[in-house]
Design a protein around this motif. Structure first.
Motif, PDB file in Angstrom:
ATOM      1  N   GLU A   1       0.859  -1.179   0.000  1.00 18.04           N
ATOM      2  CA  GLU A   1       0.000   0.000   0.000  1.00 18.04           C
ATOM      3  C   GLU A   1       0.893   1.226   0.000  1.00 18.04           C
ATOM      4  OE1 GLU A   1      -3.458   2.129   2.712  1.00 18.04           O
ATOM      5  OE2 GLU A   1      -2.755   0.126   3.215  1.00 18.04           O
ATOM      6  N   ILE A   2       0.524   2.229  -0.773  1.00 23.76           N
ATOM      7  CA  ILE A   2       1.296   3.463  -0.818  1.00 23.76           C
ATOM      8  C   ILE A   2       0.935   4.292   0.403  1.00 23.76           C
ATOM      9  CG2 ILE A   2       1.732   5.590  -2.086  1.00 23.76           C
ATOM     10  CD1 ILE A   2       1.278   4.052  -4.643  1.00 23.76           C
ATOM     11  N   GLY A   3       1.948   4.664   1.169  1.00 19.69           N
ATOM     12  CA  GLY A   3       1.744   5.444   2.375  1.00 19.69           C
ATOM     13  C   GLY A   3       1.932   6.929   2.132  1.00 19.69           C
ATOM     14  N   VAL A   4       1.925   7.666   3.197  1.00 20.17           N
ATOM     15  CA  VAL A   4       2.089   9.119   3.136  1.00 20.17           C
ATOM     16  C   VAL A   4       3.580   9.443   3.201  1.00 20.17           C
ATOM     17  CG1 VAL A   4       1.510  11.292   4.269  1.00 20.17           C
ATOM     18  CG2 VAL A   4      -0.118   9.396   4.294  1.00 20.17           C
ATOM     19  N   PRO A   5       4.081  10.303   2.297  1.00 16.62           N
ATOM     20  CA  PRO A   5       5.509  10.651   2.345  1.00 16.62           C
ATOM     21  C   PRO A   5       5.821  11.575   3.515  1.00 16.62           C
ATOM     22  CG  PRO A   5       4.431  11.937   0.671  1.00 16.62           C
ATOM     23  CD  PRO A   5       3.398  10.967   1.201  1.00 16.62           C
ATOM     24  N   GLU A   6       7.101  11.637   3.878  1.00 18.05           N
ATOM     25  CA  GLU A   6       7.535  12.509   4.966  1.00 18.05           C
ATOM     26  C   GLU A   6       7.418  13.984   4.583  1.00 18.05           C
ATOM     27  OE1 GLU A   6      11.482  11.161   5.658  1.00 18.05           O
ATOM     28  OE2 GLU A   6      10.831   9.331   6.672  1.00 18.05           O
TER      29      GLU A   6
ATOM     30  N   VAL B   1       5.403   2.509 -12.270  1.00 15.37           N
ATOM     31  CA  VAL B   1       6.432   3.396 -11.734  1.00 15.37           C
ATOM     32  C   VAL B   1       7.463   2.533 -11.009  1.00 15.37           C
ATOM     33  CG1 VAL B   1       4.950   5.416 -11.514  1.00 15.37           C
ATOM     34  CG2 VAL B   1       5.165   3.844  -9.609  1.00 15.37           C
ATOM     35  N   THR B   2       8.640   3.087 -10.805  1.00 17.02           N
ATOM     36  CA  THR B   2       9.701   2.372 -10.099  1.00 17.02           C
ATOM     37  C   THR B   2       9.838   2.917  -8.686  1.00 17.02           C
ATOM     38  OG1 THR B   2      11.397   3.882 -10.898  1.00 17.02           O
ATOM     39  CG2 THR B   2      10.980   1.915 -12.225  1.00 17.02           C
ATOM     40  N   ALA B   3      10.466   2.093  -7.831  1.00 17.83           N
ATOM     41  CA  ALA B   3      10.696   2.501  -6.452  1.00 17.83           C
ATOM     42  C   ALA B   3      11.950   1.813  -5.932  1.00 17.83           C
ATOM     43  CB  ALA B   3       9.507   2.137  -5.574  1.00 17.83           C
ATOM     44  N   ASP B   4      12.643   2.466  -5.022  1.00 21.70           N
ATOM     45  CA  ASP B   4      13.760   1.867  -4.303  1.00 21.70           C
ATOM     46  C   ASP B   4      13.152   1.126  -3.117  1.00 21.70           C
ATOM     47  OD1 ASP B   4      16.069   1.142  -3.039  1.00 21.70           O
ATOM     48  OD2 ASP B   4      16.769   3.179  -2.673  1.00 21.70           O
ATOM     49  N   TYR B   5      13.208  -0.192  -3.135  1.00 18.62           N
ATOM     50  CA  TYR B   5      12.455  -1.017  -2.193  1.00 18.62           C
ATOM     51  C   TYR B   5      12.795  -0.741  -0.734  1.00 18.62           C
ATOM     52  CZ  TYR B   5      10.865  -5.071   0.374  1.00 18.62           C
ATOM     53  OH  TYR B   5      10.298  -5.880   1.313  1.00 18.62           O
ATOM     54  N   LYS B   6      14.058  -0.852  -0.376  1.00 18.30           N
ATOM     55  CA  LYS B   6      14.443  -0.711   1.033  1.00 18.30           C
ATOM     56  C   LYS B   6      14.127   0.669   1.591  1.00 18.30           C
ATOM     57  CE  LYS B   6      18.207  -4.025   1.150  1.00 18.30           C
ATOM     58  NZ  LYS B   6      19.633  -4.211   1.343  1.00 18.30           N
TER      59      LYS B   6
ATOM     60  N   TYR C   1       7.090  12.350  -2.922  1.00 16.24           N
ATOM     61  CA  TYR C   1       7.653  11.037  -2.660  1.00 16.24           C
ATOM     62  C   TYR C   1       9.127  11.053  -3.037  1.00 16.24           C
ATOM     63  CZ  TYR C   1       3.020   9.160  -1.906  1.00 16.24           C
ATOM     64  OH  TYR C   1       1.779   8.904  -1.398  1.00 16.24           O
ATOM     65  N   LYS C   2       9.953  10.547  -2.156  1.00 17.59           N
ATOM     66  CA  LYS C   2      11.389  10.560  -2.384  1.00 17.59           C
ATOM     67  C   LYS C   2      11.877   9.227  -2.947  1.00 17.59           C
ATOM     68  CE  LYS C   2      15.681  11.676  -0.001  1.00 17.59           C
ATOM     69  NZ  LYS C   2      16.282  12.084   1.264  1.00 17.59           N
ATOM     70  N   HIS C   3      11.289   8.121  -2.529  1.00 21.37           N
ATOM     71  CA  HIS C   3      11.799   6.807  -2.897  1.00 21.37           C
ATOM     72  C   HIS C   3      10.917   6.081  -3.910  1.00 21.37           C
ATOM     73  CE1 HIS C   3      14.624   7.519   0.269  1.00 21.37           C
ATOM     74  NE2 HIS C   3      13.644   7.684   1.122  1.00 21.37           N
ATOM     75  N   ILE C   4       9.718   6.580  -4.144  1.00 18.94           N
ATOM     76  CA  ILE C   4       8.891   6.101  -5.247  1.00 18.94           C
ATOM     77  C   ILE C   4       9.051   7.110  -6.363  1.00 18.94           C
ATOM     78  CG2 ILE C   4       6.578   5.526  -6.033  1.00 18.94           C
ATOM     79  CD1 ILE C   4       5.849   4.837  -3.170  1.00 18.94           C
ATOM     80  N   ASP C   5       9.444   6.643  -7.521  1.00 24.22           N
ATOM     81  CA  ASP C   5       9.795   7.535  -8.625  1.00 24.22           C
ATOM     82  C   ASP C   5       8.556   7.879  -9.447  1.00 24.22           C
ATOM     83  OD1 ASP C   5      11.371   9.045 -10.284  1.00 24.22           O
ATOM     84  OD2 ASP C   5      11.983   7.346 -11.526  1.00 24.22           O
TER      85      ASP C   5
END
Length: 119
Positions: free
Chosen positions: A34-39, A103-108, A43-47
């Protein structure tokens, strides 16, 4: 005696090779998040694409609409620098912002920051 030593060495090397195949990621194709709320506001880690690319493709550039969306992993790629890059798409088959399917994302980093949350 020599046969046992060779067999032990061979089996130890096989176990080591198996451990190195997928050590840094425990994500598989088909996992649901699930896509959460960014800080911050973005979004920094979901591209996600920039606003101008969304608008050019006829979409609505509202990043808050992504909150709470269920996504499924379509591809997992281990990069040379050791990070795990995943491609995600919406679970309901729709498009992100009515313009982009994947879309791409950095998993960790996305998991640790809360941008992606496991279901």
């Amino acid at each position: 005696m020599v046969k046992y030593a060779i067999a032990l060495l061979f089996s130890a090397s096989m176990l080591h090779a198996q451990d190195n195949t997928n050590t840094s990621s425990n994500v598989n194709v088909g996992d649901v998040f699930e896509i959460g709320v960014p800080e911050t506001n973005k979004y920094k880690h979901i591209d996600f694409p920039r606003e101008n690319f969304i608008i050019k493709r006829g979409g609505i550039a509202n990043y808050r609409r992504a909150h709470g969306e269920e996504v499924v992993v379509t591809a997992v790629k281990e990069l040379k620098d050791g990070t795990t890059q995943i491609k995600i798409k919406r679970n309901d088959g729709g498009r992100f912002f009515n313009s982009h399917t994947v879309v791409t994302a950095d998993y960790k980093d996305a998991i640790t920051s809360g941008e992606l949350q496991a279901l």
